[in-house]
Design a protein around this motif. Structure first.
Motif, PDB file in Angstrom:
ATOM      1  N   LEU A   1       1.770  18.487   6.375  1.00  0.00           N
ATOM      2  CA  LEU A   1       1.230  17.168   6.604  1.00  0.00           C
ATOM      3  C   LEU A   1       0.378  16.511   5.512  1.00  0.00           C
ATOM      4  N   LEU A   2      -0.364  17.433   4.897  1.00  0.00           N
ATOM      5  CA  LEU A   2      -1.368  17.233   3.801  1.00  0.00           C
ATOM      6  C   LEU A   2      -0.422  16.664   2.463  1.00  0.00           C
ATOM      7  N   ALA A   3       0.676  16.951   2.425  1.00  0.00           N
ATOM      8  CA  ALA A   3       1.565  16.415   1.330  1.00  0.00           C
ATOM      9  C   ALA A   3       2.049  14.975   1.811  1.00  0.00           C
ATOM     10  N   ILE A   4       2.286  14.848   2.949  1.00  0.00           N
ATOM     11  CA  ILE A   4       2.796  13.602   3.292  1.00  0.00           C
ATOM     12  C   ILE A   4       1.614  12.374   3.219  1.00  0.00           C
ATOM     13  N   LEU A   5       0.404  12.895   3.741  1.00  0.00           N
ATOM     14  CA  LEU A   5      -0.881  12.207   3.671  1.00  0.00           C
ATOM     15  C   LEU A   5      -1.071  11.688   2.204  1.00  0.00           C
ATOM     16  N   ALA A   6      -0.983  12.672   1.032  1.00  0.00           N
ATOM     17  CA  ALA A   6      -1.170  12.375  -0.013  1.00  0.00           C
ATOM     18  C   ALA A   6      -0.047  11.626  -0.605  1.00  0.00           C
ATOM     19  N   GLY A   7       1.062  11.626  -0.374  1.00  0.00           N
ATOM     20  CA  GLY A   7       2.005  10.606  -0.768  1.00  0.00           C
ATOM     21  C   GLY A   7       1.971   9.138  -0.090  1.00  0.00           C
ATOM     22  N   LEU A   8       1.677   9.178   0.822  1.00  0.00           N
ATOM     23  CA  LEU A   8       1.166   7.724   1.501  1.00  0.00           C
ATOM     24  C   LEU A   8      -0.034   7.015   0.925  1.00  0.00           C
ATOM     25  N   THR A   9      -0.963   7.848   0.546  1.00  0.00           N
ATOM     26  CA  THR A   9      -2.180   7.520   0.059  1.00  0.00           C
ATOM     27  C   THR A   9      -1.870   6.992  -1.278  1.00  0.00           C
ATOM     28  N   ILE A  10      -1.088   7.701  -2.133  1.00  0.00           N
ATOM     29  CA  ILE A  10      -0.888   7.178  -3.445  1.00  0.00           C
ATOM     30  C   ILE A  10       0.174   5.939  -3.454  1.00  0.00           C
ATOM     31  N   TRP A  11       0.835   5.715  -2.589  1.00  0.00           N
ATOM     32  CA  TRP A  11       1.562   4.800  -2.462  1.00  0.00           C
ATOM     33  C   TRP A  11       0.838   3.603  -2.018  1.00  0.00           C
ATOM     34  N   ASN A  12       0.010   3.961  -0.915  1.00  0.00           N
ATOM     35  CA  ASN A  12      -0.887   2.729  -0.665  1.00  0.00           C
ATOM     36  C   ASN A  12      -1.989   2.002  -1.707  1.00  0.00           C
ATOM     37  N   ILE A  13      -2.301   3.034  -2.589  1.00  0.00           N
ATOM     38  CA  ILE A  13      -3.116   2.592  -3.669  1.00  0.00           C
ATOM     39  C   ILE A  13      -2.175   1.630  -4.618  1.00  0.00           C
ATOM     40  N   ASN A  14      -1.100   2.288  -5.098  1.00  0.00           N
ATOM     41  CA  ASN A  14      -0.123   1.434  -6.018  1.00  0.00           C
ATOM     42  C   ASN A  14       0.170   0.004  -5.180  1.00  0.00           C
ATOM     43  N   VAL A  15       0.449  -0.162  -3.808  1.00  0.00           N
ATOM     44  CA  VAL A  15       0.743  -1.288  -3.297  1.00  0.00           C
ATOM     45  C   VAL A  15      -0.562  -2.393  -3.454  1.00  0.00           C
ATOM     46  N   GLN A  16      -1.627  -1.729  -3.013  1.00  0.00           N
ATOM     47  CA  GLN A  16      -2.809  -2.607  -3.080  1.00  0.00           C
ATOM     48  C   GLN A  16      -3.155  -2.908  -4.698  1.00  0.00           C
TER      49      GLN A  16
ATOM     50  N   ALA B   1      -3.020  -6.905  -5.354  1.00  0.00           N
ATOM     51  CA  ALA B   1      -4.396  -7.488  -6.278  1.00  0.00           C
ATOM     52  C   ALA B   1      -4.055  -8.355  -7.640  1.00  0.00           C
ATOM     53  N   THR B   2      -3.083  -7.886  -8.205  1.00  0.00           N
ATOM     54  CA  THR B   2      -2.813  -8.284  -9.614  1.00  0.00           C
ATOM     55  C   THR B   2      -1.934  -9.275  -9.537  1.00  0.00           C
ATOM     56  N   ASN B   3      -1.251  -9.726  -8.459  1.00  0.00           N
ATOM     57  CA  ASN B   3      -0.120 -10.779  -8.253  1.00  0.00           C
ATOM     58  C   ASN B   3      -0.570 -12.001  -7.759  1.00  0.00           C
ATOM     59  N   PHE B   4      -1.053 -12.854  -8.900  1.00  0.00           N
ATOM     60  CA  PHE B   4      -2.043 -14.020  -8.411  1.00  0.00           C
ATOM     61  C   PHE B   4      -0.878 -15.112  -8.321  1.00  0.00           C
ATOM     62  N   TYR B   5      -1.183 -16.055  -7.470  1.00  0.00           N
ATOM     63  CA  TYR B   5      -0.365 -17.245  -7.067  1.00  0.00           C
ATOM     64  C   TYR B   5      -0.857 -18.622  -7.120  1.00  0.00           C
ATOM     65  N   ASP B   6      -0.411 -19.697  -7.185  1.00  0.00           N
ATOM     66  CA  ASP B   6      -0.926 -21.011  -7.353  1.00  0.00           C
ATOM     67  C   ASP B   6      -0.247 -21.659  -6.158  1.00  0.00           C
ATOM     68  N   ILE B   7      -0.812 -22.694  -5.827  1.00  0.00           N
ATOM     69  CA  ILE B   7      -0.336 -23.703  -4.784  1.00  0.00           C
ATOM     70  C   ILE B   7       0.141 -24.865  -5.381  1.00  0.00           C
ATOM     71  N   LYS B   8       1.306 -25.395  -5.296  1.00  0.00           N
ATOM     72  CA  LYS B   8       1.514 -26.689  -5.941  1.00  0.00           C
ATOM     73  C   LYS B   8       1.982 -27.864  -4.763  1.00  0.00           C
ATOM     74  N   ASP B   9       1.781 -28.853  -4.696  1.00  0.00           N
ATOM     75  CA  ASP B   9       2.007 -30.102  -3.952  1.00  0.00           C
ATOM     76  C   ASP B   9       1.232 -29.559  -2.745  1.00  0.00           C
ATOM     77  N   GLU B  10      -0.165 -29.234  -2.673  1.00  0.00           N
ATOM     78  CA  GLU B  10      -0.728 -28.838  -1.478  1.00  0.00           C
ATOM     79  C   GLU B  10      -0.946 -30.090  -0.343  1.00  0.00           C
TER      80      GLU B  10
END
Length: 69
Positions: free
Chosen positions: A23-38, A42-51
């Motif tokens: 259970l601790l290994a699963i928790l650590a894996g999901l936490t690392i995956w969550n940090i990577n996704v965030q 956070a670094t995937n910026f986008y722009d809106i054209k023709d709003e």
């Protein structure tokens, strides 16, 4: 009476430790995956054209988002 019991069998302390470590290994894996996704989000910026052409309910609204990368 059953005298053939062992404290180190899988249904005793060993099983509890295996389940806890798993259970601790699963928790650590999901936490690392969550940090990577965030970090990726956070670094995937986008722009809106023709709003001004964006409608309230339309499937074409996704075409107005452009990745800046």
């Amino acid at each position: 009476m059953n005298e053939n019991r062992s404290i180190f069998s899988l249904d005793g302390i060993t099983g509890m430790l295996i389940a806890t470590v798993l259970l601790l290994a699963i928790l650590a894996g999901l936490t690392i995956w969550n940090i990577n996704v965030q970090n990726t989000s956070a670094t995937n910026f986008y722009d809106i054209k023709d709003e001004h052409l964006i409608q309230m309910r339309s499937v074409d609204n996704a075409k107005h988002l452009v990745d800046v990368k």
